[in-house]
Design a protein around this motif. Sequence first.
Motif, PDB file in Angstrom:
ATOM      1  N   GLU A 198      -7.500  -2.517   0.841  1.00 33.23           N
ATOM      2  CA  GLU A 198      -8.300  -2.154   2.014  1.00 33.23           C
ATOM      3  C   GLU A 198      -7.636  -1.012   2.777  1.00 33.23           C
ATOM      4  O   GLU A 198      -8.302  -0.089   3.265  1.00 33.23           O
ATOM      5  CB  GLU A 198      -8.479  -3.364   2.936  1.00 33.23           C
ATOM      6  CG  GLU A 198      -9.461  -4.397   2.432  1.00 33.23           C
ATOM      7  CD  GLU A 198      -9.678  -5.502   3.444  1.00 33.23           C
ATOM      8  OE1 GLU A 198      -9.279  -5.331   4.629  1.00 33.23           O
ATOM      9  OE2 GLU A 198     -10.239  -6.542   3.070  1.00 33.23           O
ATOM     10  N   ILE A 199      -6.316  -1.075   2.886  1.00 36.42           N
ATOM     11  CA  ILE A 199      -5.574  -0.023   3.576  1.00 36.42           C
ATOM     12  C   ILE A 199      -5.728   1.303   2.843  1.00 36.42           C
ATOM     13  O   ILE A 199      -5.979   2.353   3.448  1.00 36.42           O
ATOM     14  CB  ILE A 199      -4.084  -0.410   3.698  1.00 36.42           C
ATOM     15  CG1 ILE A 199      -3.932  -1.643   4.600  1.00 36.42           C
ATOM     16  CG2 ILE A 199      -3.262   0.760   4.236  1.00 36.42           C
ATOM     17  CD1 ILE A 199      -2.542  -2.232   4.626  1.00 36.42           C
ATOM     18  N   LEU A 200      -5.617   1.262   1.522  1.00 31.61           N
ATOM     19  CA  LEU A 200      -5.765   2.480   0.728  1.00 31.61           C
ATOM     20  C   LEU A 200      -7.180   3.044   0.832  1.00 31.61           C
ATOM     21  O   LEU A 200      -7.374   4.262   0.814  1.00 31.61           O
ATOM     22  CB  LEU A 200      -5.425   2.197  -0.741  1.00 31.61           C
ATOM     23  CG  LEU A 200      -3.959   1.861  -1.039  1.00 31.61           C
ATOM     24  CD1 LEU A 200      -3.790   1.488  -2.505  1.00 31.61           C
ATOM     25  CD2 LEU A 200      -3.055   3.043  -0.699  1.00 31.61           C
ATOM     26  N   CYS A 201      -8.166   2.157   0.959  1.00 29.63           N
ATOM     27  CA  CYS A 201      -9.562   2.593   1.023  1.00 29.63           C
ATOM     28  C   CYS A 201      -9.892   3.327   2.315  1.00 29.63           C
ATOM     29  O   CYS A 201     -10.950   3.959   2.420  1.00 29.63           O
ATOM     30  CB  CYS A 201     -10.503   1.402   0.857  1.00 29.63           C
ATOM     31  SG  CYS A 201     -10.581   0.777  -0.842  1.00 29.63           S
TER      32      CYS A 201
ATOM     33  N   VAL B  59      -2.904 -10.660  -0.475  1.00 27.94           N
ATOM     34  CA  VAL B  59      -2.046  -9.542  -0.067  1.00 27.94           C
ATOM     35  C   VAL B  59      -2.459  -8.266  -0.800  1.00 27.94           C
ATOM     36  O   VAL B  59      -2.519  -7.180  -0.207  1.00 27.94           O
ATOM     37  CB  VAL B  59      -0.561  -9.864  -0.348  1.00 27.94           C
ATOM     38  CG1 VAL B  59       0.324  -8.657  -0.032  1.00 27.94           C
ATOM     39  CG2 VAL B  59      -0.109 -11.069   0.462  1.00 27.94           C
ATOM     40  N   VAL B  60      -2.769  -8.401  -2.087  1.00 30.24           N
ATOM     41  CA  VAL B  60      -3.185  -7.238  -2.881  1.00 30.24           C
ATOM     42  C   VAL B  60      -4.493  -6.668  -2.351  1.00 30.24           C
ATOM     43  O   VAL B  60      -4.645  -5.447  -2.189  1.00 30.24           O
ATOM     44  CB  VAL B  60      -3.336  -7.625  -4.365  1.00 30.24           C
ATOM     45  CG1 VAL B  60      -3.923  -6.456  -5.162  1.00 30.24           C
ATOM     46  CG2 VAL B  60      -1.986  -8.030  -4.950  1.00 30.24           C
TER      47      VAL B  60
ATOM     48  N   ALA C 297       0.836  -1.204   0.000  1.00 31.10           N
ATOM     49  CA  ALA C 297       0.000   0.000   0.000  1.00 31.10           C
ATOM     50  C   ALA C 297       0.870   1.252   0.000  1.00 31.10           C
ATOM     51  O   ALA C 297       0.593   2.218  -0.732  1.00 31.10           O
ATOM     52  CB  ALA C 297      -0.928  -0.010   1.214  1.00 31.10           C
ATOM     53  N   SER C 298       1.935   1.243   0.803  1.00 31.44           N
ATOM     54  CA  SER C 298       2.854   2.393   0.860  1.00 31.44           C
ATOM     55  C   SER C 298       3.557   2.594  -0.476  1.00 31.44           C
ATOM     56  O   SER C 298       3.745   3.728  -0.934  1.00 31.44           O
ATOM     57  CB  SER C 298       3.892   2.177   1.969  1.00 31.44           C
ATOM     58  OG  SER C 298       3.280   2.083   3.233  1.00 31.44           O
TER      59      SER C 298
END
Length: 315
Positions: free
Chosen positions: A59-62, A53-54, A19-20
């Motif tokens: 989810e983190i970006l959302c 993992v993707v 995500a980073s």
Amino acid sequence: MLEIKMEECVSRGLSSDLASLLRCEGLTTITLTRLDQLVTKSVSGSGFSRVLVVLKSLEILCENREELQTLIHLGLTAKVVSWFSAIHQPLTSDLQRNATPLLNLADAFYDYFLLLCQTSLPVSQLSVVLLQLARFALDQDIHFPLRLEAIRTFNSILEFLSREQRRQIQMDQNQTPILSQVAAAVLTVGDYELQVSLSEALCRLTPRKEREHRANQWFSCRDISRAFCDIRDVDFEVDCRRFLNFVNRYHGDQRRAFLDSTEGFLWGSIHLLKEEVDRYSLYLKQDGCTGAETVLSVQLNTPSCTRTAEVVRWS
């Protein structure tokens, strides 16, 4: 260079790092295309844990609304639906359908769709997601718990929508054929829990004023159609139980479920893996008072329990 970094994150299971990385590279058509290529390659190679993992990274970006809207604008929904469709083949394959990484991935897709649909997703995209979930729920070759969870996710998404969003989806002509298939499955699916969820989907996507007209199209039997129309949204659980009891009686003698000597008050579901079953028998037991009783006896390798009853006999 981007592909190498992405591959490293996925191979090591580092969803937060992925995500980073996507943030640093910039959320653009190029990065989404590279991500799509990575997922497509992973699915074709049975790399289901890599796809997980993707999804976790997305989810983190959302969690950031601005980033989420950027991804949606770039076509994220279509990509995720495409990835979800791609796991259909392994989910119906005898060699892969019960693989734990694949089952975990399917569940992750359901969670992500639920998350995605709680945002300001265009109705046209919402409709596509719902159609895919309905198709999974209706596919008899897919692992049963995944079918049940698919239609439950379908209903949960509808529950989160505004009245206007639901109205627009109800008017979507693309939903009409799948609703006919859902109605047909209510009569034949053979599992009470799934019947309830399918009936709920029909009610949620059918305006009250149109329910009688549509029910007459879905059900050739007028009695079943009338019983469906008697379901009130405010008393759905009770009324749906009456409807399904009528449907199940209509297609045969009234049935009861027993676990050893314990009679089940309502229909319930018991799912046993083939490898758990040592042997089974099916026979007709005559009773001078109540008539014939069909008895399915299942002997398990290891006894299982449901509530207070050991699974010994199911009739």
